[in-house]
Design an enzyme around this catalytic site. Structure first.
Site, short mmCIF file in Angstrom:
data_model
loop_
_atom_site.label_atom_id
_atom_site.label_comp_id
_atom_site.label_asym_id
_atom_site.label_seq_id
_atom_site.Cartn_x
_atom_site.Cartn_y
_atom_site.Cartn_z
N ASP A 515 0.86 -1.18 0.00
CA ASP A 515 0.00 0.00 0.00
C ASP A 515 0.89 1.23 0.00
O ASP A 515 1.38 1.64 1.05
CB ASP A 515 -0.91 -0.01 1.22
CG ASP A 515 -1.72 1.28 1.35
OD1 ASP A 515 -1.94 1.94 0.32
OD2 ASP A 515 -2.11 1.62 2.47
N GLY A 568 -1.76 8.08 4.73
CA GLY A 568 -0.40 7.60 4.93
C GLY A 568 -0.26 6.18 4.43
O GLY A 568 -1.21 5.40 4.43
N GLU A 569 0.95 5.86 4.00
CA GLU A 569 1.18 4.53 3.44
C GLU A 569 0.95 3.46 4.49
O GLU A 569 1.46 3.51 5.59
CB GLU A 569 2.61 4.43 2.92
CG GLU A 569 2.91 3.11 2.23
CD GLU A 569 4.17 3.18 1.37
OE1 GLU A 569 4.59 2.13 0.87
OE2 GLU A 569 4.70 4.29 1.20
N GLY A 570 0.14 2.47 4.13
CA GLY A 570 -0.21 1.38 5.03
C GLY A 570 -1.62 1.49 5.57
O GLY A 570 -2.23 0.48 5.95
#
Length: 661
Positions: A515, A568-570
């Site tokens: 992701d 945000g990534e994740g």
């Protein structure tokens, strides 16, 4: 079944202590269980013993299979050794096994060697195994030689198997006391037996032992809050935040990796292009998707989420995959200097990492809701790519091995799914540079917009990032384009660690949920080191990020969702995780659709009244078996028309007798 990362469990207990029911509750969530019965049938005239055996049989679900080892006690070790990593075994019990082992019909025999063989099989077994055994060491010493021989042999077997198992629990009066590891579980209950006033029907197992917190991993673990007596809101639960980064790197000893074929040197693991890593099961995935067509699913089925079932089946090696019950989020924190981080608030990434370590913030909240552990990983900081290499080659090698060991540590802890996340300043620009070098992308096309803390778009910062990537590409225009050179010149520490995680997870057969641009950039680099890695990756959502869309297209990863979240990534992956688990739960638990003769078996005319008005679709025995299509004969025109040559000439019939549809 996995008790917080442990795959082999020995359940001890006295007579009528509830040990068998407790062991059955540990495997209650497995779709299929191989029940290994060790006791002999006994005297046919012994009604009480027959009733005990029947009570055990009535509790087993219909999806369980039973294997008998009473004829040859040495076969128990073979059954355990032959179990695969996706099997679940319940052995009940070792007392009956020792009884058969000491039977004169099996003598002379080396009982000590047989017990040692069983312990070795349990220690090396990749399957999930629960063994039940009576604890007789607390009673009086038997007065007969045969009784003393039985207690001695069973005591030796219990000690050997307990040493081989990951966890040992003693059930006393229905209460579970965990002996190995020596930790107090959050909750541990033994299911209430049917017929004791609880209204539980026979064959149904109620309750399940709660996971026991692991010891030795220096974790900070927070309990879920309970309801307040005054009716106020509950305090937010925190995820399991793991403080250690990775196991120490072995010095002077070859890397032990039985699941992969890798070059070895005396200094440890060597990561280089052309590694032979495992591939997912090529048969289990299609079989799982075909099985979905037989389930009693209303409507048109699961749609694009069928790919989740196929992916889980291939990575788990079974046509009936189970939901991922042990998930770990790896949050990579590594900043990039120079104009790659233009527009970033100084210290913001460090604040987010510290927030996650404390169990706060968006990612920690989503991890807690999903029951996932969270591990914050500090990656090496990268220099300004436009002026010099982001990392030196030695740092790249260390970062790759560091990421590999992170995946190894997760596998050893029983993690079944990894989620890659990142929060470094300038990570988007570094990922865009990697895509420009590996896929020939134009930096402006794959570099996302820069959004300030107040939600405004900063075009000036975006242009500085684009200039940094283009300057770096110009600086390295004559440099080699192999994987490690790209990581050293452009990628930086976080992408290098993420690449090592993907490779290590592939070697240990752990799927990874991607992701964000850092994870996809690592997927592009890992493709050049081991092409098998991308087959263990699943992309839940592209998030509307141009770099993610391009990398996913190159890697052949089709996003399952289009949420367009920007947390945000994740965060997108954790948002989608409950949905993916629900799909796997449905696929494992739904019954098959009724076959012919059932409620939906026939929908035609039972009376055979297919007259002229039904289009001739059902013609019974008079239908032409060679006819490939139904008869679509048009009615003959009643008067002059295109089919006639004169006003009074009759229409000519179709010589073929039917028209193609």
């Amino acid at each position: 079944m996995s008790v917080d990362g442990w795959n082999t469990v020995l359940v001890l207990g006295g007579i009528r202590s509830g040990k068998s029911e407790f062991a059955e509750s540990l495997v209650a969530d497995s779709p299929t269980v191989r029940y290994v019965a060790t006791s002999a049938t006994g005297d046919p005239e012994d009604a009480e013993w027959a009733a005990r055996l029947e009570a055990h049989r009535s509790r087993r679900p219909g999806s369980w299979t039973t294997e008998e080892t009473a004829d040859d006690p040495r076969r128990l070790a073979d059954v355990v050794s032959s179990a695969g990593p996706n099997d679940t075994l319940l052995v009940d019990d070792l007392g009956g096994w020792v009884t058969v082992l000491l039977d004169p019909a099996h003598q002379p025999a080396d009982d000590t060697a047989t017990i040692a063989e069983l312990a070795a099989a349990v220690r090396d077994c990749p399957a999930r195994v629960v063994l039940v055994s009576p604890e007789v060491g607390l009673s009086l010493v038997p007065t007969t030689p045969l009784g003393r021989a039985f207690t001695d042999a069973l005591g030796a077997a219990n000690r050997a198997v307990a040493d081989a198992c990951d966890a040992v629990v003693l059930v006393v009066a229905g209460q579970a006391c965990w002996l190995k590891p020596a930790a107090v579980p959050r909750t541990a209950t033994v299911p209430t037996q049917a017929g004791q006033g609880q209204g539980t029907p026979a064959g149904q197992v109620t309750g399940r032992a709660a996971p026991v917190p692991a010891t030795g991993d220096a974790s900070t673990r927070s309990e879920p809050a309970t309801a307040r007596p005054d009716g106020g809101e509950r305090e937010a639960a925190l995820p399991d935040v793991l403080t250690p980064a990775a196991p120490p790197e072995p010095a002077g000893a070859p890397w032990s990796a039985p699941t992969m074929a890798l070059p070895m040197v005396t200094t440890g693991l060597v990561i280089q292009a052309g590694m032979e890593l495992p591939m997912p099961d090529e048969y289990a995935g299609p079989q799982a998707v075909q099985r979905l067509a037989t389930l009693d699913v209303p409507g048109s089925g699961l749609g694009v989420l069928e790919r989740v079932v196929g992916f889980a089946a291939a990575t788990q090696g079974t046509a009936t995959p189970t939901p991922w019950d042990n998930v770990r989020v790896l949050l990579l924190h590594g900043d990039h200097a120079g104009n790659a981080a233009a527009g970033s608030v100084p210290g913001e990434s460090a604040r987010l990492a510290a927030q996650a370590r404390a169990g706060r913030g968006v990612l920690a909240r989503l991890a807690a809701d999903s029951g996932a552990g969270l591990q914050v990983v500090d990656a090496p900081s990268a220099g300004p790519m436009e002026d010099a290499p982001a990392l030196d080659h030695e740092a790249v090698e260390k970062a790759l091995r560091y990421g590999w060991r992170l995946a190894e540590g997760a596998a050893d802890a029983g993690v079944r799914l990894l989620v890659l996340a990142a929060c470094g300043a300038g990570a988007d620009a570094a990922a865009a540079a990697v895509l420009a070098a590996t896929a020939g992308a134009e930096p402006p096309a794959v570099l996302g917009r820069v959004v300030t803390a107040s939600g405004e778009i900063d075009d000036a910062a975006w242009m500085r990032r684009c200039a940094a990537v283009r300057d770096a590409m110009h600086r390295t225009r004559r440099s080699p384009r192999d994987a490690k050179d790209i990581l050293a010149e452009l990628g930086g520490g976080d992408i290098a660690v993420a690449t090592g995680v993907l490779l290590g997870a592939t070697a240990r057969r752990i799927p990874v949920l991607l992701d964000g641009p850092v994870g996809l950039a690592a997927g592009m680099v890992s493709r050049d080191l081991a092409g098998q890695a991308r087959h263990w990756c699943l992309l839940a959502d592209c998030g509307g990020h141009p770099a993610v869309r391009l990398a996913a297209d190159v890697l052949g990863l089709t996003p399952l969702l289009d949420l367009r979240l920007d947390l945000g990534e994740g965060a997108n992956a954790l948002t989608a995780l409950p949905l993916l688990r629900s799909v796997l739960s449905l696929a494992a638990a739904l019954p098959t659709r009724p076959g012919p003769g059932g409620d939906g078996g026939q929908d035609g005319d039972e009376a055979g009244d297919g007259g002229a008005g039904d289009g001739g679709a059902d013609r019974g025995a008079d239908a032409d078996p060679d006819a490939g299509e139904p008869d679509f004969r048009e009615p003959e025109p009643a008067g002059p028309g295109p089919a006639t040559t004169g006003p009074d000439e009759p229409a000519q019939p179709d010589p073929a007798g039917w028209r193609a549809g």
